[in-house]
Design a protein around this motif. Structure first.
Motif, PDB file in Angstrom:
ATOM      1  N   HIS A  20       0.820  -1.215   0.000  1.00 61.71           N
ATOM      2  CA  HIS A  20       0.000   0.000   0.000  1.00 61.71           C
ATOM      3  C   HIS A  20       0.857   1.270   0.000  1.00 61.71           C
ATOM      4  O   HIS A  20       0.374   2.332  -0.366  1.00 61.71           O
ATOM      5  CB  HIS A  20      -0.951  -0.006   1.202  1.00 61.71           C
ATOM      6  CG  HIS A  20      -1.894  -1.168   1.161  1.00 61.71           C
ATOM      7  ND1 HIS A  20      -3.194  -1.059   0.727  1.00 61.71           N
ATOM      8  CD2 HIS A  20      -1.693  -2.488   1.438  1.00 61.71           C
ATOM      9  CE1 HIS A  20      -3.762  -2.258   0.757  1.00 61.71           C
ATOM     10  NE2 HIS A  20      -2.879  -3.138   1.184  1.00 61.71           N
ATOM     11  N   ASP A  44      -7.410  -2.743   3.847  1.00 57.88           N
ATOM     12  CA  ASP A  44      -7.226  -4.021   4.543  1.00 57.88           C
ATOM     13  C   ASP A  44      -7.909  -4.095   5.912  1.00 57.88           C
ATOM     14  O   ASP A  44      -7.625  -4.994   6.695  1.00 57.88           O
ATOM     15  CB  ASP A  44      -5.737  -4.350   4.655  1.00 57.88           C
ATOM     16  CG  ASP A  44      -5.122  -4.621   3.297  1.00 57.88           C
ATOM     17  OD1 ASP A  44      -5.863  -4.551   2.292  1.00 57.88           O
ATOM     18  OD2 ASP A  44      -3.909  -4.901   3.226  1.00 57.88           O
ATOM     19  N   HIS A  78      -9.890  -7.565   3.911  1.00 62.36           N
ATOM     20  CA  HIS A  78      -9.246  -7.954   2.651  1.00 62.36           C
ATOM     21  C   HIS A  78     -10.254  -8.528   1.660  1.00 62.36           C
ATOM     22  O   HIS A  78     -10.229  -8.236   0.477  1.00 62.36           O
ATOM     23  CB  HIS A  78      -8.177  -9.023   2.898  1.00 62.36           C
ATOM     24  CG  HIS A  78      -6.985  -8.536   3.657  1.00 62.36           C
ATOM     25  ND1 HIS A  78      -7.030  -8.221   4.986  1.00 62.36           N
ATOM     26  CD2 HIS A  78      -5.705  -8.331   3.261  1.00 62.36           C
ATOM     27  CE1 HIS A  78      -5.821  -7.844   5.380  1.00 62.36           C
ATOM     28  NE2 HIS A  78      -4.996  -7.898   4.349  1.00 62.36           N
ATOM     29  N   HIS A 103      -8.694  -6.607  -1.116  1.00 64.31           N
ATOM     30  CA  HIS A 103      -7.938  -7.498  -2.006  1.00 64.31           C
ATOM     31  C   HIS A 103      -8.812  -8.529  -2.709  1.00 64.31           C
ATOM     32  O   HIS A 103      -8.293  -9.506  -3.257  1.00 64.31           O
ATOM     33  CB  HIS A 103      -6.851  -8.236  -1.215  1.00 64.31           C
ATOM     34  CG  HIS A 103      -5.686  -7.373  -0.825  1.00 64.31           C
ATOM     35  ND1 HIS A 103      -4.656  -7.093  -1.698  1.00 64.31           N
ATOM     36  CD2 HIS A 103      -5.395  -6.720   0.323  1.00 64.31           C
ATOM     37  CE1 HIS A 103      -3.755  -6.314  -1.083  1.00 64.31           C
ATOM     38  NE2 HIS A 103      -4.187  -6.070   0.141  1.00 64.31           N
TER      39      HIS A 103
HETATM   40 ZN   LIG Z   1      -2.803  -5.195   1.530  1.00 63.46          ZN
END
Ligand SMILES: [Zn+2]
Length: 254
Positions: free
Chosen positions: A96, A191, A194, A235
């Motif tokens: 990040h 996050d 995620h 993610h």
């Molecule tokens: Zn990450």
């Protein structure tokens, strides 16, 4: 009047991992694919970028595939990374923060607790060291001394209708971002969650600094998202299915 913002998730890399890494006390070694994103908010006086992604060198070192520079992904939605004035940093993990060199014109907004944690405490323990690059953190300190870092605390207004919110949990000073759009509030969790499974089953990742903060963070994200439920996790490949993928890797959230 609050401008009507557009929000994009830009996917710039992928990596294979296992379920046991990303769900609490999950024993399964089944494969799980991470997508890596940066996010951008358009429609204000200037673009607001969330996170810098990582560099091509990181992609090699950490075995990520299908890497496209985050700067190139931003270019595809009309944003010049080198001119972006304001970059919010959700947290300082390598994926990040390590792309900071792509944003030479930016002031980086980081929670004070996050900066303190990674530039001091985290370096004492191998458990944490693996998630950051010392050189990138050293440059963060240099940027701070050049006046290019804005340390924020708690909840902070970014532009009218855009705010950042301390969550902690995954890292000491992780922040999420809330954006008012025509479709309702969008929450970019990075996050703090995620995958959708993390927040929707209250099944946190194992990579944490505080489990209670992580769990409270899920509640806070739900509160911020309200009834419109426009939650964009950090993610999850499923972001491309839940929202409108207008081109490969370019997902329009609102
Ligand atoms: Zn990450």
């Amino acid at each position: 009047m609050t401008p009507s913002y557009e929000v994009y998730a830009l996917k710039y890399a992928e990596r294979d991992t296992t379920k046991s890494q990303f769900f609490f006390r999950e024993a399964s070694g089944d494969p799980l694919t991470l997508h890596f994103y940066v996010w951008v908010i358009l429609g204000g006086p200037h673009p607001v970028v969330l996170d810098t992604g990582f560099s091509a060198e990181d992609a090699k070192r950490r075995e990520a595939r299908n890497y496209v520079s985050p700067a190139e992904m931003l270019r595809r939605v009309g944003v010049k990374a080198e001119e972006a004035p304001l970059v919010l940093i959700s947290h300082l993990h390598w994926d990040h923060w390590d792309g900071y060199q792509l944003f030479p014109g930016a002031t980086f907004w980081v929670q004070q607790e996050e900066m303190a944690f990674w530039t001091a405490f985290a370096g004492q323990y191998a458990n944490y060291r693996q998630f950051a690059e010392a050189e990138a953190l050293a440059d963060l300190v240099r940027l701070n001394y050049k006046g290019k870092v804005r340390l924020v605390q708690g909840e902070v207004g970014v532009l009218p209708g855009i705010s950042a919110h301390w969550i902690g949990g995954h890292t000491a000073g992780l922040q999420v971002v809330s954006v008012e759009t025509a479709r309702g509030p969008v929450v970019l969790t990075s996050d703090a969650s995620h995958f959708y499974r993390n927040i929707e089953r209250r099944d946190p990742v194992q990579i944490i600094t505080s489990l209670p903060q992580m769990l409270r963070g899920f509640d806070r994200i739900d509160e911020l998202a309200g009834a419109s439920r426009l939650v964009v996790t950090g993610h999850d490949p499923e972001v491309a299915k839940r929202f409108d993928q207008v081109e490969p890797g370019i997902i329009k959230i609102a």
